[in-house]
Design a protein around this motif. Structure first.
Motif, short mmCIF file in Angstrom:
data_model
loop_
_atom_site.label_atom_id
_atom_site.label_comp_id
_atom_site.label_asym_id
_atom_site.label_seq_id
_atom_site.Cartn_x
_atom_site.Cartn_y
_atom_site.Cartn_z
N PHE A 19 0.83 -1.21 0.00
CA PHE A 19 0.00 0.00 0.00
C PHE A 19 0.87 1.26 0.00
O PHE A 19 0.56 2.23 -0.69
N GLY A 65 2.35 3.13 -3.21
CA GLY A 65 1.58 4.05 -4.03
C GLY A 65 0.97 3.43 -5.26
O GLY A 65 0.52 4.15 -6.16
N SER A 78 -1.42 0.38 -5.16
CA SER A 78 -2.79 0.02 -4.88
C SER A 78 -3.54 1.10 -4.12
O SER A 78 -4.76 1.02 -3.98
N TRP A 79 -2.82 2.10 -3.61
CA TRP A 79 -3.44 3.25 -2.94
C TRP A 79 -2.74 4.51 -3.43
O TRP A 79 -1.51 4.53 -3.53
N PRO A 80 -3.49 5.57 -3.78
CA PRO A 80 -2.85 6.77 -4.36
C PRO A 80 -1.77 7.35 -3.45
O PRO A 80 -1.98 7.52 -2.25
N GLN A 81 -0.64 7.63 -4.05
CA GLN A 81 0.47 8.18 -3.28
C GLN A 81 0.12 9.53 -2.67
O GLN A 81 0.57 9.87 -1.57
N ASN A 111 -2.62 10.46 -1.41
CA ASN A 111 -3.52 10.31 -0.27
C ASN A 111 -2.86 9.64 0.93
O ASN A 111 -3.52 9.40 1.94
N ILE A 112 -1.59 9.31 0.82
CA ILE A 112 -0.87 8.70 1.94
C ILE A 112 -0.37 9.81 2.85
O ILE A 112 0.27 10.76 2.39
N TRP A 143 3.49 8.50 7.12
CA TRP A 143 3.61 7.16 6.54
C TRP A 143 4.49 7.18 5.29
O TRP A 143 5.18 6.20 5.00
N GLN A 144 4.45 8.26 4.54
CA GLN A 144 5.35 8.36 3.40
C GLN A 144 6.80 8.39 3.86
O GLN A 144 7.69 7.78 3.24
#
Length: 424
Positions: free
Chosen positions: A320, A323, A325-328, A330-331, A335-336
């Protein structure tokens, strides 16, 4: 002359450590599983499962409380779609839930009693869609089919109410801006082309770290003092130790990396647009970063099982955080920042863009530089940790020598006493 002899000695020690590490890899069943068997078989199983890319004829149950011509039209068009099959009709929600709980159907279409009445009154009508979320592909097929059918029926109703005289006028009123939807980098719109490249790169990191951790655990178990570095004159320098071990791991995973990134996608017909030189440029720093990352983690691992509990647990979060399966965007920032600690984050992004989008090495320059930075940073960490391990091994060797000297001195004193008693 002295520098040449030192270089030859260091090279010989590095080759000796490489040979011993290869022996340890080939003799340890756990390391063989993670270094060879898992990278060979797991991608094949994963690719075979998702080789169909999309699901067809997903069974659904319909609760038709309207019993009108419009509701029957909605049901017929859903059943005629390639993704959904109307398998059952239920009288109420309890009966439909029972079918879903028994896994006979994957979703429910509920058409309310005022469905046709709202349409005839020029009001918005609704159809409730309930899906089994255990399978995202089934949810996608059920929901998108209901959405497409409702849009098509809405277009027909709009045409009937428009009052136009020609088909061209009706076409313009219902679709004033014509467009064609073409998925450029995923022609089939399937799950395999979407997620498989990221999984392949993640497999390289996880299996490599697991194998190195198991190998380190085995080395500690075989050592009398539980040290990672054995007591030997070949293991006297950090650089030769790190180089010898890294050579063994790189030799194995250069083959596995080529297999995962070049052979597996072609075996199953997935998108593969990367050029070999760009792929080589990405994989070289990525493998080095993974190797030094795994060696750093192995210095912190005391037992073989610890690395399995750690790395297997974080596999899904790392997917996840990459970036894909989940938009980078929106992280969250925290967590980034955590994701930047793992080589898979930049490796996945670079490989997906090169493999699925045909990006060149210059297009992924940021990820390319970050991978080299990670390789250098984890190499420095390896030097620090292995320096500590070498110092511990030396202290234990000195302690062992002192213990031996004490035993010898005690033994000599006993012999002298025995001789004195004999003489007396």
């Amino acid at each position: 002359m002295q520098k040449t002899r030192y270089f030859i000695e260091a090279t010989y020690d590095a080759c000796y450590i490489w040979k011993e590490e290869m022996k340890l890899i080939l003799r340890d069943e756990g390391v063989i599983i993670f270094f060879i068997i898992v990278p060979l078989l797991y991608p094949l199983l994963y690719s075979w499962v998702y080789n169909n890319e999309v699901v067809r004829e997903v069974p659904v149950v319909v609760i038709d409380q309207s019993h009108s011509s419009l509701s029957r039209q909605f049901i017929r068009e859903c059943d005629a779609s390639p993704d959904v099959k109307v398998a059952y009709f239920a009288s109420d929600m309890d009966e439909a839930k029972m079918l879903v709980s028994r896994q006979i159907v994957k979703g429910i279409y509920l058409i309310p009693s005022d469905f046709d009445l709202n349409i005839l009154r020029m009001q918005q009508a609704t159809v409730s869609v309930y899906c089994d979320m255990s399978l995202m592909l089934a949810y996608k097929a059920i929901f998108q089919t209901a959405q497409a059918v409702s849009q098509h029926m809405g277009t027909e109703i709009q045409v009937q109410l428009s009052g136009h005289f020609t088909s061209r006028e009706e076409e313009i009123s219902t679709k004033p801006l014509d467009f064609d939807e073409v998925p450029i980098f995923n022609p089939s719109g399937g799950y395999g082309n979407f997620i498989l490249p990221a999984v392949l790169i993640l497999i390289l990191q996880q299996t490599l770290v697991l194998g190195i951790g198991l190998s380190a655990g085995t080395a500690r178990e075989r050592n009398r003092y539980g040290d990672l570095i054995p007591i030997s004159h070949h293991y006297q320098g950090m650089m030769r130790i790190i180089t010898g071990k890294a050579m063994a791991y790189f030799m194995v995973y250069s083959v596995m990396g080529a297999y995962l990134t070049m052979i597996v996608p072609r075996l199953f017909g997935f998108v593969h647009l990367a050029q070999w030189d760009d792929l080589l440029g990405i994989m070289l720093p990525y493998l080095l970063a993974c190797i030094f990352f795994g060696m750093t983690v192995s210095c912190l691992v005391r037992y073989r099982e610890n690395v399995m509990l750690l790395m297997v647990f974080i596999s899904v979060p790392l997917l996840f955080l990459s970036g894909v399966s989940w938009p980078q965007s929106n992280i969250p920032g925290a967590w980034q920042g955590i994701s930047w600690l793992f080589p898979s984050t930049f490796g996945v992004r670079a490989f997906v863009r090169a493999n699925s989008m045909g990006a060149t090495l210059s297009d992924v320059a940021l990820e390319y530089r970050c991978l080299w930075i990670q390789a250098g940073a984890y190499f420095c960490f390896c030097v620090l940790f292995y320096r500590n391990q070498v110092l511990r091994a030396r202290s234990h060797a000195l302690e062992r020598i002192k213990q031996k000297e004490r035993k010898d001195s005690v033994r000599n004193q006993v012999k002298e006493l025995m001789e004195r008693k004999k003489n007396e």
